[in-house]
Enzyme design. Structure first.
Site, short mmCIF file in Angstrom:
data_model
loop_
_atom_site.label_atom_id
_atom_site.label_comp_id
_atom_site.label_asym_id
_atom_site.label_seq_id
_atom_site.Cartn_x
_atom_site.Cartn_y
_atom_site.Cartn_z
N ARG A 115 61.14 63.04 -4.14
CA ARG A 115 62.06 61.54 -4.32
C ARG A 115 62.52 61.26 -4.37
NH1 ARG A 115 56.19 58.20 -3.70
NH2 ARG A 115 55.45 58.30 -5.88
N GLU A 154 58.59 51.52 -4.12
CA GLU A 154 59.06 51.59 -5.50
C GLU A 154 60.69 51.58 -6.12
OE1 GLU A 154 55.74 54.32 -7.22
OE2 GLU A 154 54.01 52.79 -7.19
N GLU A 318 49.55 48.82 -3.62
CA GLU A 318 48.46 49.97 -3.63
C GLU A 318 47.57 49.61 -4.96
OE1 GLU A 318 51.66 53.51 -4.30
OE2 GLU A 318 52.46 52.75 -2.74
N TRP A 326 49.06 65.05 -9.20
CA TRP A 326 50.20 65.17 -8.40
C TRP A 326 49.69 67.30 -8.95
CZ3 TRP A 326 55.41 63.19 -8.84
CH2 TRP A 326 55.48 62.24 -8.29
N GLU A 368 50.85 65.75 -4.20
CA GLU A 368 49.81 64.55 -3.78
C GLU A 368 48.75 64.95 -3.87
OE1 GLU A 368 51.56 60.31 -2.97
OE2 GLU A 368 52.63 60.50 -4.89
C1 GAL Z 1 52.89 55.52 -6.17
C2 GAL Z 1 53.91 55.32 -5.31
C3 GAL Z 1 52.86 56.49 -3.87
C4 GAL Z 1 52.28 57.34 -3.82
C5 GAL Z 1 51.26 56.95 -5.34
C6 GAL Z 1 50.62 58.90 -6.44
O1 GAL Z 1 53.84 54.81 -7.38
O2 GAL Z 1 54.30 54.32 -4.64
O3 GAL Z 1 54.24 56.80 -2.37
O4 GAL Z 1 53.08 58.03 -4.99
O5 GAL Z 1 52.35 56.48 -6.55
O6 GAL Z 1 51.46 59.06 -6.86
#
Ligand code: GAL
Length: 682
Positions: A115, A154, A318, A326, A368
């Site tokens: 991404r 982000e 979040e 990951w 993820e």
């Molecule tokens: C954040 C992101 C999410 C997900 C999460 C866990 O940085 O916005 O989409 O990737 O981390 O990795």
């Protein structure tokens, strides 16, 4: 900021979660939504990576997938934040228009498959972004369940470096606009050094690979300014479209916080409020943060302090709810019982009134698969969902805190130019990193609420709210900033400056002046000599009245000019007897010039000597392992006490105070359980 959103209405705290309907069989949707609502989750964020679901082929738009899902949201009463999908351009797009792809400094293209592989400046990406955002907003914005929008995901995460041809073309325009003539640019970049002089605009590029990566620092400073400008304009492009379709009361936000981006300016010009993604469990990651940081997850309060400076009442888009991981990196354990609650309260303590957990159920596919959400793969009832339910009960009790801002009388001054310049300046980076971390740790351990203030975004009124400002190493100084600092002190503030102040101008070039350059008049100090502390120098000590402490990293020998006072001297090495700290009364206030970088001891001493440490000490006695944060206004104040250890903490409550969480009145010796917290009416 444009408007107060329904989820930040100053009346209550709201819980949410991140949901990906595209990851689950449609049959599960309704049950998931009901279960979330039962848990106390009333908002979900969706769609931020789902471009293909609405534009599966170029120019072909299909809305039925999210229509079906949003129908269920309307039916169940779930509220939705809809994400624009530009963080993940589809394969059809990058294959047909490879110029939208980002490129690294070595000239290698980032391909489809992860991404954030796009750049902000390819005209075709901006056009396709404009179109998809228009289509999404036109189709979905009027839906009852939708309450707001998230732009992209982000911005500047994964990488904040852009080296594509499209970026070079846009950089040239940015520079033309800024400098008008090549002469002015050559001067600002000091290109006479190493024969870098540019004789045509076409010779200019975003930084490329050079021998030993020794790129011109003044060029890189402008490049980072350009990256920030590009990200902001990409965000604004989307916001301007969505605003045309927004229902009254709905909002636009984005989630951060990442580098090379003036988040303050972006929020001011485009968003209704800012949201942050908080993952304190990174502190326990095996392959990150190896340098044992004693503050561990408590260090996330430093990020939250930055978020507060952008937007005093904010959202967490979040919030950590499970283990980090990951498939390729980042192994961190599942939050222990109580930690999910603690980290939620940490966010709330700093000004978050909306908390959305990442994510509802853990992904069963993709990168993820180990980044756990509230639920595991099976979705079975578990300890974490039980904890979220309990958090919901707590949030109800915290309603009186909603809308109340974090209260601090001490702040750390920063600005983006200095932050960005430090990136390519190892000398400066060493002192600023050391001082900022130490001031934060000192404030935490002495229970002194601390704000960060960005000078480039602060009004005189905002500055005057603080009795003490630390500006540890503002090396880049401009006449405007010097005037801001002078006015603050004249009006009664106390300003503490550290070594390496004001030796550069706004281009990042060093000034041919006595130091501290533009701040000579304000400080009444003269720095005739300076140096890093040599590795074999041993401890370099300083004596300030009764107190002795150690200098750190660097020494400016600093002497008073007429009207100033030499407060402290170095007492070791060849500096012994030279000035280490000079003060001067200016108007109603005082300015201090300290010749070194701060360590925790010296930072604590300044806090104590200048009368700002531990402002709630008359009401609470806390161990260093607990954080104190205060939210409030003229009428009411609430003290959050957070225990980051798994073992209980003893606190003393010096006068009877009500704890909002338990409803009990506490007094005298009290025990906070491991990871426990109280929120006291103080
Ligand atoms: C954040 C992101 C999410 C997900 C999460 C866990 O940085 O916005 O989409 O990737 O981390 O990795």
């Amino acid at each position: 900021m444009f408007q107060v959103a329904a989820i930040l209405d100053g009346k209550r705290m709201v819980l949410g979660t991140c949901y990906y309907p595209e990851h689950w069989p449609e049959l599960m949707w309704k049950d998931d939504l009901r279960r979330m609502l039962d848990t106390g989750i009333e908002v979900i964020r969706i769609a931020e990576f789902a471009w293909n679901l609405t534009e599966p082929e170029e120019g072909v738009f299909t809305y039925d997938f999210f229509d079906r899902f949003l129908d269920l949201c309307d039916e169940t009463g779930m509220k939705v934040i809809f994400g624009t999908p530009t963080a993940t351009p589809p394969a059809w797009l990058t294959e047909k228009y490879p110029e939208v792809l980002n490129v690294d400094i070595d000239g290698k293209t980032y391909r489809h498959g992860a991404r954030r592989h796009y750049n902000y400046n390819a005209p075709v990406y901006r056009a396709l972004t404009e179109r998809i955002v228009t289509k999404l907003a036109a189709h979905y914005a009027s839906r009852k369940c939708i309450i707001g929008w998230q732009i992209d995901n982000e911005l500047n995460c994964e990488t904040a470096e852009f080296h594509s041809e499209a970026d070079s073309a846009a950089f040239r325009l940015f520079l033309r606009d800024k400098y008008h003539t090549l002469d002015a640019l050559n001067k600002a970049w000091g290109t006479v050094f190493w024969n870098q002089t540019y004789t045509s605009w076409e010779q200019l590029h975003v930084p490329r690979k050079t021998v030993s990566y020794s790129t011109n620092p003044h060029e890189v400073l402008d490049y980072i300014r350009f990256v920030s400008f590009s990200a902001r304009s990409f965000c604004k492009l989307q916001c301007d479209i969505i605003r045309k379709y927004l229902k009254p009361g709905d909002f636009i936000t984005t989630n951060g916080m990442f580098g090379h981006l003036d988040n303050h300016q972006m929020t001011k010009e485009s968003l209704d409020f800012y949201t942050y993604d908080s993952y304190p469990n990174f502190a326990y990651c095996l392959d990150m943060y190896k340098d044992a940081d004693a503050l561990k997850d408590r260090r996330w309060s430093r990020n939250l302090m930055e978020v507060r400076s952008i937007c005093p009442i904010f959202g967490i888009m979040e919030q950590q709810s499970g283990a980090n991981g990951w498939n390729t990196r980042m192994e961190a354990p599942t939050p222990r019982p109580g930690q999910l609650t603690l980290w939620t309260l940490q966010s709330v303590a700093h000004g978050a009134d909306f908390i959305s957990y990442f994510r509802w159920r853990t992904a069963t596919m993709g990168t993820e698969i180990y980044w756990h959400g509230i639920l595991d793969y099976s979705g079975r009832e578990n300890r974490r969902i039980a904890e979220v339910r309990d958090v919901h009960e707590k949030m109800k009790k915290l309603a009186p805190v909603a809308g109340k801002k974090y209260q601090a009388k001490v702040a750390l001054l920063k600005d983006y130019d200095n932050e960005w310049d430090a990136e390519l300046d190892r000398w400066h980076n060493r002192v600023s990193w050391q001082s900022e971390s130490s001031l934060f740790a000192a404030a935490q351990h002495s229970h002194t609420p601390l704000d960060v203030v960005y000078l480039d975004h602060a009004t005189a009124e905002q500055l005057s709210a603080y009795s003490l400002l630390f500006a540890p190493h503002l090396s880049l100084m401009t006449p405007e900033r010097a005037a801001q600092l002078t006015a603050y002190v004249e009006n009664g503030g106390t300003l503490v400056l550290g070594c390496r102040t004001a030796y550069k101008d706004v281009t990042g070039q060093c000034v041919m002046d006595k130091l501290p350059g533009l701040l000579q008049d304000l400080t009444g100090a003269d720095v005739p000599e300076y140096s890093f502390i040599a590795p074999d120098a041993g401890r370099v000590t300083v004596q300030w009245g009764e107190d002795a402490f150690e200098a750190s990293v660097f020494t400016d020998l600093v002497e008073p000019l007429e009207g100033s006072v030499r407060e402290a001297v170095y007492t070791s090495d060849y500096y012994a007897g030279s000035g280490a700290l000079v003060s001067r009364k200016v108007g109603k206030g005082t300015v201090y010039y300290y010749g070194s970088a701060f360590n925790e001891d010296s930072a604590r001493l300044f806090l104590r000597k200048l009368g700002t440490a531990n402002p709630c000490g008359d009401a609470l006695v806390l161990p260093e392992t607990c954080e104190l944060a205060v939210r409030g206004d003229q009428e009411k104040r609430y003290a959050f006490v957070l225990n980051y250890l798994k073992t209980p903490a003893q606190i003393t409550v010096r006068r009877p105070m009500k704890d909002l969480l338990s409803g009990e009145t506490l007094s005298g010796e009290c025990t906070l359980p491991g990871y426990g917290a109280v929120v006291l009416e103080i």
